[in-house]
Design an enzyme around this catalytic site. Structure first.
Site, PDB file in Angstrom:
ATOM      1  N   ASN A 132      -3.181  -8.641   0.713  1.00  0.00           N
ATOM      2  CA  ASN A 132      -4.134  -9.415  -0.106  1.00  0.00           C
ATOM      3  C   ASN A 132      -4.450  -8.702  -1.423  1.00  0.00           C
ATOM      4  N   ARG A 150     -18.547  19.340   4.240  1.00  0.00           N
ATOM      5  CA  ARG A 150     -18.753  17.897   4.101  1.00  0.00           C
ATOM      6  C   ARG A 150     -19.266  17.360   5.436  1.00  0.00           C
ATOM      7  N   SER A 166      -4.697   6.033  13.797  1.00  0.00           N
ATOM      8  CA  SER A 166      -5.052   7.226  13.026  1.00  0.00           C
ATOM      9  C   SER A 166      -5.444   8.365  13.962  1.00  0.00           C
ATOM     10  N   ASN A 192      -2.420  13.250   8.200  1.00  0.00           N
ATOM     11  CA  ASN A 192      -2.808  13.077   6.788  1.00  0.00           C
ATOM     12  C   ASN A 192      -1.579  13.031   5.883  1.00  0.00           C
ATOM     13  N   ILE A 201       1.411   3.814   2.364  1.00  0.00           N
ATOM     14  CA  ILE A 201       2.378   4.032   3.450  1.00  0.00           C
ATOM     15  C   ILE A 201       3.308   2.821   3.570  1.00  0.00           C
ATOM     16  N   GLY A 239       0.804  -1.217   0.000  1.00  0.00           N
ATOM     17  CA  GLY A 239       0.000   0.000   0.000  1.00  0.00           C
ATOM     18  C   GLY A 239       0.843   1.275   0.000  1.00  0.00           C
ATOM     19  N   ASN A 244      -6.194  -3.415  -2.391  1.00  0.00           N
ATOM     20  CA  ASN A 244      -6.003  -2.023  -2.805  1.00  0.00           C
ATOM     21  C   ASN A 244      -4.618  -1.847  -3.427  1.00  0.00           C
ATOM     22  N   ILE A 254      -5.302 -11.056   6.053  1.00  0.00           N
ATOM     23  CA  ILE A 254      -5.080 -11.134   7.506  1.00  0.00           C
ATOM     24  C   ILE A 254      -6.295 -11.672   8.264  1.00  0.00           C
ATOM     25  N   LYS A 281     -10.407   1.576  14.471  1.00  0.00           N
ATOM     26  CA  LYS A 281      -9.061   1.921  14.952  1.00  0.00           C
ATOM     27  C   LYS A 281      -9.081   2.091  16.478  1.00  0.00           C
ATOM     28  N   TYR A 305     -14.871   3.083  10.320  1.00  0.00           N
ATOM     29  CA  TYR A 305     -13.404   3.053  10.166  1.00  0.00           C
ATOM     30  C   TYR A 305     -12.745   3.598  11.438  1.00  0.00           C
TER      31      TYR A 305
HETATM   32  P1  NAD Z   1      -3.467   1.494   1.542  1.00  0.00           P
HETATM   33  O1  NAD Z   1      -4.854   1.055   1.210  1.00  0.00           O
HETATM   34  O2  NAD Z   1      -2.669   2.120   0.467  1.00  0.00           O
HETATM   35  O3  NAD Z   1      -2.644   0.252   2.112  1.00  0.00           O
HETATM   36  C1  NAD Z   1      -3.242  -0.780   2.872  1.00  0.00           C
HETATM   37  C2  NAD Z   1      -2.805  -2.111   2.272  1.00  0.00           C
HETATM   38  O4  NAD Z   1      -3.440  -3.159   3.029  1.00  0.00           O
HETATM   39  C3  NAD Z   1      -3.259  -2.269   0.813  1.00  0.00           C
HETATM   40  O5  NAD Z   1      -2.165  -2.638  -0.010  1.00  0.00           O
HETATM   41  C4  NAD Z   1      -4.312  -3.388   0.853  1.00  0.00           C
HETATM   42  O6  NAD Z   1      -4.285  -4.191  -0.299  1.00  0.00           O
HETATM   43  C5  NAD Z   1      -3.904  -4.142   2.123  1.00  0.00           C
HETATM   44  N1  NAD Z   1      -5.008  -4.847   2.765  1.00  0.00           N
HETATM   45  C6  NAD Z   1      -6.275  -4.392   2.994  1.00  0.00           C
HETATM   46  N2  NAD Z   1      -7.005  -5.360   3.563  1.00  0.00           N
HETATM   47  C7  NAD Z   1      -6.193  -6.452   3.723  1.00  0.00           C
HETATM   48  C8  NAD Z   1      -6.382  -7.753   4.263  1.00  0.00           C
HETATM   49  N3  NAD Z   1      -7.567  -8.170   4.699  1.00  0.00           N
HETATM   50  N4  NAD Z   1      -5.326  -8.598   4.277  1.00  0.00           N
HETATM   51  C9  NAD Z   1      -4.117  -8.201   3.791  1.00  0.00           C
HETATM   52  N5  NAD Z   1      -3.892  -6.993   3.240  1.00  0.00           N
HETATM   53  C10 NAD Z   1      -4.927  -6.107   3.216  1.00  0.00           C
HETATM   54  O7  NAD Z   1      -3.564   2.447   2.812  1.00  0.00           O
HETATM   55  P2  NAD Z   1      -2.446   3.358   3.491  1.00  0.00           P
HETATM   56  O8  NAD Z   1      -2.822   4.774   3.277  1.00  0.00           O
HETATM   57  O9  NAD Z   1      -1.102   2.902   3.099  1.00  0.00           O
HETATM   58  O10 NAD Z   1      -2.723   3.035   5.027  1.00  0.00           O
HETATM   59  C11 NAD Z   1      -1.922   2.128   5.760  1.00  0.00           C
HETATM   60  C12 NAD Z   1      -2.385   2.110   7.207  1.00  0.00           C
HETATM   61  O11 NAD Z   1      -2.291   3.418   7.761  1.00  0.00           O
HETATM   62  C13 NAD Z   1      -3.829   1.674   7.400  1.00  0.00           C
HETATM   63  O12 NAD Z   1      -3.877   0.901   8.582  1.00  0.00           O
HETATM   64  C14 NAD Z   1      -4.574   2.972   7.577  1.00  0.00           C
HETATM   65  O13 NAD Z   1      -5.744   2.809   8.335  1.00  0.00           O
HETATM   66  C15 NAD Z   1      -3.538   3.795   8.331  1.00  0.00           C
HETATM   67  N6  NAD Z   1      -3.726   5.253   8.168  1.00  0.00           N
HETATM   68  C16 NAD Z   1      -3.674   5.810   6.914  1.00  0.00           C
HETATM   69  C17 NAD Z   1      -3.870   7.190   6.773  1.00  0.00           C
HETATM   70  C18 NAD Z   1      -3.852   7.858   5.425  1.00  0.00           C
HETATM   71  O14 NAD Z   1      -4.302   9.010   5.334  1.00  0.00           O
HETATM   72  N7  NAD Z   1      -3.340   7.233   4.367  1.00  0.00           N
HETATM   73  C19 NAD Z   1      -4.112   7.985   7.897  1.00  0.00           C
HETATM   74  C20 NAD Z   1      -4.151   7.375   9.146  1.00  0.00           C
HETATM   75  C21 NAD Z   1      -3.950   6.001   9.271  1.00  0.00           C
HETATM   76  C1  UD1 Z   2      -8.710  11.785   6.723  1.00  0.00           C
HETATM   77  C2  UD1 Z   2      -9.500  10.568   7.042  1.00  0.00           C
HETATM   78  C3  UD1 Z   2      -9.552  10.361   8.538  1.00  0.00           C
HETATM   79  C4  UD1 Z   2      -8.148  10.328   9.127  1.00  0.00           C
HETATM   80  C5  UD1 Z   2      -7.457  11.601   8.760  1.00  0.00           C
HETATM   81  C6  UD1 Z   2      -6.037  11.590   9.266  1.00  0.00           C
HETATM   82  C7  UD1 Z   2     -11.103  10.495   5.205  1.00  0.00           C
HETATM   83  C8  UD1 Z   2     -12.457  10.904   4.733  1.00  0.00           C
HETATM   84  N1  UD1 Z   2     -10.811  10.790   6.486  1.00  0.00           N
HETATM   85  O1  UD1 Z   2      -9.558  12.843   7.128  1.00  0.00           O
HETATM   86  O2  UD1 Z   2     -10.170   9.160   8.870  1.00  0.00           O
HETATM   87  O3  UD1 Z   2      -8.206  10.248  10.523  1.00  0.00           O
HETATM   88  O4  UD1 Z   2      -7.455  11.764   7.340  1.00  0.00           O
HETATM   89  O5  UD1 Z   2      -5.392  10.503   8.827  1.00  0.00           O
HETATM   90  O6  UD1 Z   2     -10.323   9.910   4.483  1.00  0.00           O
HETATM   91  N2  UD1 Z   2     -11.421  18.525   1.361  1.00  0.00           N
HETATM   92  C9  UD1 Z   2     -11.930  19.330   0.364  1.00  0.00           C
HETATM   93  N3  UD1 Z   2     -12.210  18.765  -0.849  1.00  0.00           N
HETATM   94  C10 UD1 Z   2     -11.992  17.441  -1.112  1.00  0.00           C
HETATM   95  C11 UD1 Z   2     -11.466  16.619  -0.071  1.00  0.00           C
HETATM   96  C12 UD1 Z   2     -11.204  17.197   1.153  1.00  0.00           C
HETATM   97  O7  UD1 Z   2     -12.139  20.516   0.549  1.00  0.00           O
HETATM   98  O8  UD1 Z   2     -12.278  16.978  -2.222  1.00  0.00           O
HETATM   99  C13 UD1 Z   2     -11.066  19.133   2.656  1.00  0.00           C
HETATM  100  C14 UD1 Z   2     -11.795  18.536   3.850  1.00  0.00           C
HETATM  101  O9  UD1 Z   2     -12.986  19.182   4.078  1.00  0.00           O
HETATM  102  C15 UD1 Z   2     -10.745  18.764   4.951  1.00  0.00           C
HETATM  103  C16 UD1 Z   2      -9.397  18.631   4.232  1.00  0.00           C
HETATM  104  O10 UD1 Z   2      -9.688  18.901   2.856  1.00  0.00           O
HETATM  105  O11 UD1 Z   2     -10.836  20.052   5.456  1.00  0.00           O
HETATM  106  C17 UD1 Z   2      -8.754  17.258   4.344  1.00  0.00           C
HETATM  107  O12 UD1 Z   2      -9.709  16.266   3.984  1.00  0.00           O
HETATM  108  P1  UD1 Z   2      -9.280  14.727   3.718  1.00  0.00           P
HETATM  109  O13 UD1 Z   2      -8.086  14.703   2.833  1.00  0.00           O
HETATM  110  O14 UD1 Z   2     -10.501  14.013   3.259  1.00  0.00           O
HETATM  111  O15 UD1 Z   2      -8.817  14.191   5.121  1.00  0.00           O
HETATM  112  P2  UD1 Z   2      -9.537  14.281   6.555  1.00  0.00           P
HETATM  113  O16 UD1 Z   2     -10.949  14.678   6.410  1.00  0.00           O
HETATM  114  O17 UD1 Z   2      -8.690  15.111   7.438  1.00  0.00           O
END
Ligand code: NAD
Ligand code: UD1
Length: 355
Positions: free
Chosen positions: A38, A308, A136, A192, A18, A16, A41, A71, A166, A162
């Site tokens: 798996n 939103r 998160s 983010n 991150i 994925g 994504n 998993i 967490k 979601y």
């Molecule tokens: P991502 O979707 O890019 O990566 C997640 C990976 O997990 C994907 O490759 C997907 O194929 C895999 N996956 C999903 N379900 C699975 C399963 N059942 N078994 C095995 N693999 C599985 O997401 P990401 O942005 O890289 O996020 C990674 C982690 O960080 C997640 O736990 C997410 O909740 C957390 N997180 C992400 C953000 C963000 O904004 N990206 C913010 C806060 C927390």
């Molecule tokens: C996201 C996650 C949240 C997580 C957080 C930190 C979503 C919906 N929420 O929230 O679970 O805890 O990151 O990891 O994924 N915005 C716009 N236009 C758009 C999209 C967003 O104006 O098309 C604005 C939103 O209103 C917000 C900011 O941009 O003010 C960021 O939004 P987004 O990128 O969706 O992240 P979070 O809502 O912070």
């Protein structure tokens, strides 16, 4: 342990966004990496291996072991653990789309909560108790004042399945640690993440319609969507638009590597620790748009829409504890984040799919 300095690290969800950046940092720190994913994504490339993993190997010049594993399937996890002598698990695999979680709550609890229970169960069976968990900022809910500091209450006013998954998982992990003090668990609360690897080889190309701000802003800059929708300009913020903490994804990955070093440095006795991984300051939507316009030399057309549902005006981290205890802070500039993001999208107009 693999050798005095090198560890065998299992990265779940390593294909994925991150996870792939994290795998680069862990390999570059000299460890062996096994990835399970798996691919729900991730885009599969040559040999049935996710394209992102091919690129991790290309960047680092190192190999990783990869297994396509869900998993939720505990027997498949047991099989992986029986093949290797794993020292630490970095657990990122999860479903993460907030809106989708409202429509498919059971799937989110199954993967995010039960999937983590399975991992902890199998780790326990192997008496290997070093876990870094991807949590998160969402666990802070909607009622806390900013900046979010780790000592604030969590779990209040979380609206999405979601977010709750967490929070429930954090609670379960804390209970496991209270019952058995020999566990070492680091819970990382990501804010983010934005940007991409500076090589242009790794980044995020969301499947389906993007939901997050910068993913949409890039699509607007590329002309793939007519405009970015800005959700509200009537918040109590300097320009009225929402404010968030957007660390560079490479900074975040280095934060995970710092957590791994913490587990090693403490000779496997750090107990339960919780850290925010954020920059510690917020940028508004309009500031992010302006930064992307500068980095890309493109206009980002936008229209102001209603707020939103479920959004809050401002949140950002207090990352002091991560600095004090992990020696980590986010250092990459906003300009760098946008430049790297743009570089990835111009080099990979179809993401990881072949052009
Ligand atoms: P991502 O979707 O890019 O990566 C997640 C990976 O997990 C994907 O490759 C997907 O194929 C895999 N996956 C999903 N379900 C699975 C399963 N059942 N078994 C095995 N693999 C599985 O997401 P990401 O942005 O890289 O996020 C990674 C982690 O960080 C997640 O736990 C997410 O909740 C957390 N997180 C992400 C953000 C963000 O904004 N990206 C913010 C806060 C927390
Ligand atoms: C996201 C996650 C949240 C997580 C957080 C930190 C979503 C919906 N929420 O929230 O679970 O805890 O990151 O990891 O994924 N915005 C716009 N236009 C758009 C999209 C967003 O104006 O098309 C604005 C939103 O209103 C917000 C900011 O941009 O003010 C960021 O939004 P987004 O990128 O969706 O992240 P979070 O809502 O912070």
């Amino acid at each position: 342990m693999a050798s005095k300095d090198s560890r065998c690290v299992l990265v779940t969800g390593g294909a994925g966004y991150i996870g792939s950046h994290c795998a680069v940092e862990i390999l570059q720190a000299g460890h062996d990496v096994i990835i399970i994913d798996n691919c729900c994504n991730a885009v599969t490339g040559t040999g049935g291996i996710p394209e992102s993993i091919h690129r991790v190997c290309q960047i680092t010049g190192k190999q990783v072991k990869y297994h396509q594993v869900d998993i939720v399937d505990i027997e498949a996890l047991r099989d992986v653990f029986s093949k290797y002598s794993i020292d630490v698990v970095i657990h990122l695999a999860a479903l993460k789309a907030v809106g989708e979680s409202v429509k498919r709550p059971l799937d989110y609890y199954k993967v995010n909560f039960i999937g983590t229970c399975n991992i902890v169960q199998v780790m326990k069976e192997h008496n290997m108790k070093n876990l870094i968990f991807s949590s998160s900022a969402t666990v802070y809910g909607h009622s806390n004042a900013v900046p979010f500091v780790e000592t604030l209450p969590t779990g209040i006013d979380i609206t999405s399945p979601y977010g709750k998954s967490k929070y429930f998982t954090e609670t379960m992990l804390k209970d496991v640690c209270s019952q058995d003090k020999s566990w070492n668990m680091i819970l990382l609360r990501y804010f983010n993440p934005v940007g991409a690897h500076p090589s242009g080889l790794l980044g995020e190309y969301p499947s389906g319609t993007p939901k997050n701000l910068m993913a949409n802003a890039v699509q607007a800059a590329l002309g793939n969507i007519p405009h970015l929708k800005v959700f509200g300009n009537d918040y109590d913020t300097p320009d009225g638009t929402g404010v968030r903490d957007y660390p560079h994804v490479v900074d975040l990955a280095q934060g995970i590597a710092a957590a791994l070093a913490k587990i090693e440095d403490n000779n496997n006795s750090c107990g339960l620790r919780i850290y925010n991984l954020g920059e510690g300051r917020g940028y508004s939507v309009l500031e992010m748009i302006a930064a992307l316009e500068k980095a890309s030399a493109k206009k980002v057309p936008y229209v102001i829409e209603k707020r939103r549902p479920g959004d809050i005006g401002t949140f950002y981290s207090d990352p002091t504890l991560a600095w004090k205890e992990l020696g980590w802070k986010a250092t990459r500039s906003l300009e760098e984040r946008c430049k790297d993001l743009w570089h990835f999208h111009t080099m990979n107009p179809h993401g990881y799919l072949k052009n």
